[in-house]
Write a protein that holds these residues in place. Structure first.
Motif, PDB file in Angstrom:
ATOM      1  N   LEU A   1       0.879  -1.010   0.116  1.00 33.23           N
ATOM      2  CA  LEU A   1      -0.070  -0.121   0.028  1.00 33.23           C
ATOM      3  C   LEU A   1       0.836   1.310  -0.090  1.00 33.23           C
ATOM      4  CD1 LEU A   1      -2.873  -0.829   2.562  1.00 33.23           C
ATOM      5  CD2 LEU A   1      -2.944  -0.656   0.055  1.00 33.23           C
ATOM      6  N   LYS A   2       2.156   1.271   0.788  1.00 34.36           N
ATOM      7  CA  LYS A   2       2.697   2.382   0.868  1.00 34.36           C
ATOM      8  C   LYS A   2       3.504   2.731  -0.510  1.00 34.36           C
ATOM      9  CE  LYS A   2       3.517   2.609   5.818  1.00 34.36           C
ATOM     10  NZ  LYS A   2       4.427   2.498   6.800  1.00 34.36           N
ATOM     11  N   LYS A   3       3.916   1.562  -1.026  1.00 33.85           N
ATOM     12  CA  LYS A   3       4.450   1.512  -2.218  1.00 33.85           C
ATOM     13  C   LYS A   3       3.830   2.095  -3.647  1.00 33.85           C
ATOM     14  CE  LYS A   3       7.120  -1.452  -5.613  1.00 33.85           C
ATOM     15  NZ  LYS A   3       7.252  -2.788  -5.787  1.00 33.85           N
ATOM     16  N   SER A   4       2.467   1.933  -3.257  1.00 27.82           N
ATOM     17  CA  SER A   4       1.395   2.553  -4.155  1.00 27.82           C
ATOM     18  C   SER A   4       1.108   3.890  -3.891  1.00 27.82           C
ATOM     19  CB  SER A   4       0.189   1.732  -4.415  1.00 27.82           C
ATOM     20  OG  SER A   4       0.508   0.355  -4.849  1.00 27.82           O
ATOM     21  N   ALA A   5       1.507   4.343  -2.818  1.00 32.02           N
ATOM     22  CA  ALA A   5       1.293   5.820  -2.202  1.00 32.02           C
ATOM     23  C   ALA A   5      -0.209   5.815  -1.935  1.00 32.02           C
ATOM     24  CB  ALA A   5       1.359   6.905  -3.354  1.00 32.02           C
ATOM     25  N   LEU A   6      -0.572   4.613  -1.441  1.00 27.54           N
ATOM     26  CA  LEU A   6      -1.983   4.799  -0.520  1.00 27.54           C
ATOM     27  C   LEU A   6      -2.062   4.457   1.024  1.00 27.54           C
ATOM     28  CD1 LEU A   6      -3.710   1.956  -2.755  1.00 27.54           C
ATOM     29  CD2 LEU A   6      -4.182   4.530  -2.903  1.00 27.54           C
ATOM     30  N   LYS A   7      -2.761   5.179   1.800  1.00 29.89           N
ATOM     31  CA  LYS A   7      -2.726   5.095   3.228  1.00 29.89           C
ATOM     32  C   LYS A   7      -3.154   3.835   3.483  1.00 29.89           C
ATOM     33  CE  LYS A   7      -3.655   9.969   4.321  1.00 29.89           C
ATOM     34  NZ  LYS A   7      -4.809  10.837   4.805  1.00 29.89           N
ATOM     35  N   VAL A   8      -2.564   3.269   4.615  1.00 30.33           N
ATOM     36  CA  VAL A   8      -2.547   2.194   5.339  1.00 30.33           C
ATOM     37  C   VAL A   8      -4.127   2.122   6.202  1.00 30.33           C
ATOM     38  CG1 VAL A   8      -2.054  -0.105   6.549  1.00 30.33           C
ATOM     39  CG2 VAL A   8      -0.376   1.179   5.055  1.00 30.33           C
TER      40      VAL A   8
END
Length: 48
Positions: free
Chosen positions: A7-14
């Protein structure tokens, strides 16, 4: 956790909903799930 990194790699919040849906998709990896299928699984598990 691998999901958190993805998720972080995709720039999404966990968030809890994202992690829950990722877990569903990992469990059902042998079949295609529609949005309605995922929603139904969430309802049945009581997490929606």
């Amino acid at each position: 956790m691998q999901q958190t990194k993805e998720l972080k790699k995709s720039a999404l919040k966990v968030t809890y909903p994202r992690v829950t849906i990722l877990n569903i998709l990992k469990q059902k990896d042998s079949q295609h799930l529609s949005a309605e299928d995922i929603y139904r699984i969430l309802l049945e598990s009581g997490t929606s």
